[in-house]
Design an enzyme around this catalytic site. Structure first.
Site, mmCIF file in Angstrom:
data_model
loop_
_atom_site.group_PDB
_atom_site.id
_atom_site.type_symbol
_atom_site.label_atom_id
_atom_site.label_comp_id
_atom_site.label_asym_id
_atom_site.label_seq_id
_atom_site.Cartn_x
_atom_site.Cartn_y
_atom_site.Cartn_z
ATOM 1 N N ASP A 46 -17.148 -1.013 13.329
ATOM 2 C CA ASP A 46 -15.803 -0.748 12.823
ATOM 3 C C ASP A 46 -15.791 0.346 11.758
ATOM 4 O O ASP A 46 -15.028 0.300 10.805
ATOM 5 C CB ASP A 46 -15.139 -2.026 12.277
ATOM 6 C CG ASP A 46 -13.678 -1.795 11.902
ATOM 7 O OD1 ASP A 46 -13.027 -0.953 12.528
ATOM 8 O OD2 ASP A 46 -13.189 -2.452 10.965
ATOM 9 N N TRP A 63 -3.880 5.360 12.691
ATOM 10 C CA TRP A 63 -2.991 4.616 11.801
ATOM 11 C C TRP A 63 -2.881 5.189 10.389
ATOM 12 O O TRP A 63 -2.282 4.575 9.513
ATOM 13 C CB TRP A 63 -3.411 3.146 11.729
ATOM 14 C CG TRP A 63 -4.849 2.856 11.432
ATOM 15 C CD1 TRP A 63 -5.841 2.612 12.332
ATOM 16 C CD2 TRP A 63 -5.457 2.735 10.144
ATOM 17 N NE1 TRP A 63 -7.027 2.360 11.681
ATOM 18 C CE2 TRP A 63 -6.821 2.416 10.346
ATOM 19 C CE3 TRP A 63 -4.981 2.853 8.837
ATOM 20 C CZ2 TRP A 63 -7.706 2.226 9.295
ATOM 21 C CZ3 TRP A 63 -5.865 2.672 7.787
ATOM 22 C CH2 TRP A 63 -7.211 2.356 8.030
ATOM 23 N N ASN A 80 -11.487 3.043 15.541
ATOM 24 C CA ASN A 80 -12.547 2.478 16.355
ATOM 25 C C ASN A 80 -12.043 2.010 17.714
ATOM 26 O O ASN A 80 -10.876 1.655 17.882
ATOM 27 C CB ASN A 80 -13.192 1.307 15.626
ATOM 28 C CG ASN A 80 -12.168 0.297 15.163
ATOM 29 O OD1 ASN A 80 -11.476 0.550 14.183
ATOM 30 N ND2 ASN A 80 -12.047 -0.819 15.858
ATOM 31 N N GLY A 134 -7.081 -0.707 17.702
ATOM 32 C CA GLY A 134 -8.501 -0.938 17.443
ATOM 33 C C GLY A 134 -8.871 -2.401 17.382
ATOM 34 O O GLY A 134 -9.981 -2.791 17.741
ATOM 35 N N GLU A 135 -7.945 -3.242 16.919
ATOM 36 C CA GLU A 135 -8.205 -4.688 16.813
ATOM 37 C C GLU A 135 -7.524 -5.496 17.912
ATOM 38 O O GLU A 135 -7.915 -6.635 18.173
ATOM 39 C CB GLU A 135 -7.712 -5.191 15.454
ATOM 40 C CG GLU A 135 -8.534 -4.729 14.265
ATOM 41 C CD GLU A 135 -8.152 -3.345 13.775
ATOM 42 O OE1 GLU A 135 -8.781 -2.858 12.825
ATOM 43 O OE2 GLU A 135 -7.219 -2.741 14.364
ATOM 44 N N GLN A 184 0.821 -1.215 0.000
ATOM 45 C CA GLN A 184 0.000 0.000 0.000
ATOM 46 C C GLN A 184 0.855 1.267 0.000
ATOM 47 O O GLN A 184 0.391 2.338 0.341
ATOM 48 C CB GLN A 184 -0.929 -0.011 1.218
ATOM 49 C CG GLN A 184 -1.911 -1.164 1.202
ATOM 50 C CD GLN A 184 -2.881 -1.136 2.377
ATOM 51 O OE1 GLN A 184 -2.752 -0.316 3.288
ATOM 52 N NE2 GLN A 184 -3.847 -2.030 2.367
ATOM 53 N N ASP A 223 -14.365 3.161 11.617
ATOM 54 C CA ASP A 223 -13.399 4.123 12.143
ATOM 55 C C ASP A 223 -13.207 5.293 11.183
ATOM 56 O O ASP A 223 -13.375 5.163 9.974
ATOM 57 C CB ASP A 223 -12.071 3.461 12.490
ATOM 58 C CG ASP A 223 -11.501 2.588 11.397
ATOM 59 O OD1 ASP A 223 -10.352 2.188 11.525
ATOM 60 O OD2 ASP A 223 -12.205 2.313 10.402
ATOM 61 N N GLY A 231 -2.825 -0.941 15.330
ATOM 62 C CA GLY A 231 -2.996 -2.106 16.177
ATOM 63 C C GLY A 231 -4.063 -2.000 17.241
ATOM 64 O O GLY A 231 -4.829 -2.957 17.454
ATOM 65 N N SER A 285 2.099 1.208 10.310
ATOM 66 C CA SER A 285 1.761 0.988 8.901
ATOM 67 C C SER A 285 1.791 2.293 8.123
ATOM 68 O O SER A 285 2.005 2.287 6.917
ATOM 69 C CB SER A 285 0.380 0.333 8.767
ATOM 70 O OG SER A 285 -0.626 1.150 9.345
#
Length: 570
Positions: free
Chosen positions: A311, A251, A269, A202-203, A85, A313, A200, A184
């Site tokens: 989710d 992020w 989120n 949020g999850e 990306q 976000d 990282g 990222s």
């Protein structure tokens, strides 16, 4: 034929070598150059090219009149498979790229005119990174400052390299990667500070934050958390120490306005995604946040949606744009986000100005017309262990992480948007475990429309969509707009297309042979304009597409990490 004398062979070899142009030493990327990057048409010095986040190149050598002469000039392979990306950056004929896999973070310096590799730096990634970093092993690029190239890693380090050689200059540990932290985003350098948001939380559970580091030494200058700690405003709404695993990642690369001295970021989120298990009001998550770049103190925030369960976000970039509302010009930030609306806020005060929809597949609810805070429709929250509910858009968003672009000539914000939905359910039980995913949901994506991906031109002054271009699969890749009245868009089917920026007419396309998931940017070397497209399959997206029959063709693509650079035929 006779044998050539040795000195002739040597001379021929030297001649052959000299035919490959080597870039002259690049000028240092100073604070002044970064502030004035908008007027430096030949270069692309930061992730969004300019602090305002527009991703607009004023170069117009390639335009609507000659776009059919656009042909590939060179291809560079980064040497990895999977989700790429990255957006390349260019300084004085040298391109800097990243390639990421679970085992390593790589940075390449490439001759921007020929694709020749100048140097490569490879850093091994720790083997015990968290579960999310193992799923989304991507890196969105580097920052340039003075004579350094700066990037973040999958094991939550910040690295500075010498731009001329690729040798390590300094290294800083940002956070504990075993807790699920990683980087990222492409860092952003402002006034000698390297600003990095963390991925990282949020999850994975821990608190999200933005941190600024001294660009010369790598030492921390300030850190701002997106979830309040005990004793901070808002912490009283959290039970016990649940704020410690509140989520709220930051992020995506922010934007900046030198006039206000404010950094604008979008926050992610909360964790877990299960609304019934949440504690507190998730004070700054799901928000637009303005931070003083010198101190890191928050000046204002606008919460788009509180305690959301899907989710959605709101990490997307906030474009710094002056907009007209009712005949009055406002200094604003404009964000198109997962919720499916284009939000306009006063960039000095954070006051809500407007929200307008840009997609049709919207069932979750919408913003209050007076406050801009989201009001959800009843009956769309799952129960733990219960059946899935159908909600639009999907958790990938009406538009996702892929940057939107603004063209000051047209006054349009170009939004790679998606018309698709999801079947969304909560698991029966969920317990936090360090380093493990802390979401508690299952999801299946589907589309009611035949054309799920739609590039839309949104007039920021009229506050409405003015044209659209459709694609069968969702648009999960980058967009570029140029002074040549063009918009470039990539697709999961492996195409890059050029579209008339004024009316949406498709003018040109090229098959890359691999899904287009990274940045599209433009630069010039020796007076020649180039368009560079970072391509490479996104395994995660192909898994998401798997159960939708309309998108089956996109799952058959090969995944390769390449940069394809185009120019006009001679």
């Amino acid at each position: 034929m006779g044998t050539f004398p040795r000195f002739v062979l040597v001379a021929l070899a030297l001649l052959s070598f000299s035919l490959t142009p080597t870039p002259a030493p690049a000028a240092d990327v100073t604070d002044d150059r970064l502030v004035n990057a908008g007027s430096d048409a030949a270069n692309w010095l930061m992730y969004n090219r300019t602090y305002n986040g527009w991703r607009y190149s004023p170069l117009d050598q390639i335009n609507t009149g000659n776009i059919k002469r656009l042909v590939p000039k060179w291809i560079f392979a980064g040497g990895a498979l999977g989700e790429q990306q990255m957006t390349p950056v260019v300084n004085d004929g040298v391109m800097f790229t990243t390639t990421t896999a679970l085992a390593f973070n790589r940075v390449h310096a490439v001759n921007a005119a020929t694709g020749e590799l100048l140097w490569k730096h490879e850093r091994k990634v720790a083997e015990d990174v968290g579960a999310l970093a193992r799923v989304i092993t991507h890196n969105r690029g580097v920052a340039l400052y003075k004579d350094k190239v700066i990037f973040g890693t999958l094991d939550a380090n910040l690295i500075a390299l010498e731009a001329k050689t690729g040798k390590l200059a300094w290294e800083t540990k940002i956070a504990d990667h075993t807790e699920g932290y990683f980087v990222s985003q492409a860092p952003l350098v402002i006034k000698g500070k390297v600003v990095v948001g963390i991925a990282g939380p949020g999850e994975m559970g821990p608190r999200g934050f933005v941190e600024a580091f001294d660009a010369a030494t790598g030492k921390s200058v300030w850190r701002w958390y997106s979830i309040p700690a005990a004793g901070e405003p808002g912490s009283e709404t959290w039970q016990a120490d649940t704020w410690k695993i509140g989520g709220g990642a930051v992020w995506h690369t922010g934007t900046y306005d030198p006039a206000t001295n404010l950094l604008y970021v979008g926050t992610g989120n909360p964790a877990p995604w299960i609304a019934d298990m949440r504690r507190g009001d998730n004070l700054y998550s799901m928000s637009a946040v303005a931070l003083d770049i010198d101190t890191g103190k928050m000046k204002w925030y606008h919460q788009y949606l509180a305690n959301e369960p899907w989710d959605f976000d709101t990490m997307a970039e906030h474009h710094v744009i002056d907009v007209v509302r009712n005949g009055q010009t406002h200094k604003a930030v404009v964000q198109a986000n997962k919720l499916g609306y284009v939000y306009t806020l006063d960039r000095v005060t954070g006051k809500f100005l407007s929200a307008a929809p840009f997609v049709k597949s919207l069932t979750w609810g919408g913003p209050d017309p007076a406050t801009g805070k989201g009001v959800e429709n009843a009956g769309l929250r799952p129960t733990m262990g219960g059946p899935p509910v159908e909600v639009c858009p999907s958790l990938l968003g009406a538009t996702g992480w892929q940057p939107k672009v603004y063209n000051p000539k047209t006054g349009y914000l170009y939004i790679p948007s998606n018309e698709f939905c999801m079947r969304y359910a909560y698991v029966t039980d969920l317990t936090y475990k360090k380093g493990q995913l802390f979401t508690g949901v299952t999801v299946e994506h589907f589309s009611k429309a035949e054309q799920a991906g739609v590039l839309r031109a949104f007039d920021v002054n009229q506050n409405k969509v003015v044209w659209e271009w459709s694609n069968r699969t969702p648009l999960i890749s980058h967009t570029l707009s140029t002074g040549g009245d063009l918009v470039f868009q990539g697709t999961p089917e492996g195409k890059v297309v050029a579209i008339n920026a004024k009316n949406g007419q498709e003018l040109w396309s090229f098959n890359l042979g691999t899904p287009q998931s990274g940045g599209i940017m433009s630069y010039a070397v020796d007076g020649k304009q180039y368009i560079a497209v970072a391509a490479g399959g996104t395994l995660r997206s192909q898994v998401w597409f798997g159960k939708e029959p309309k998108w089956v063709h996109a799952t058959k693509m090969n995944w390769s990490d390449i940069i394809v650079t185009f120019g006009l035929s001679e």
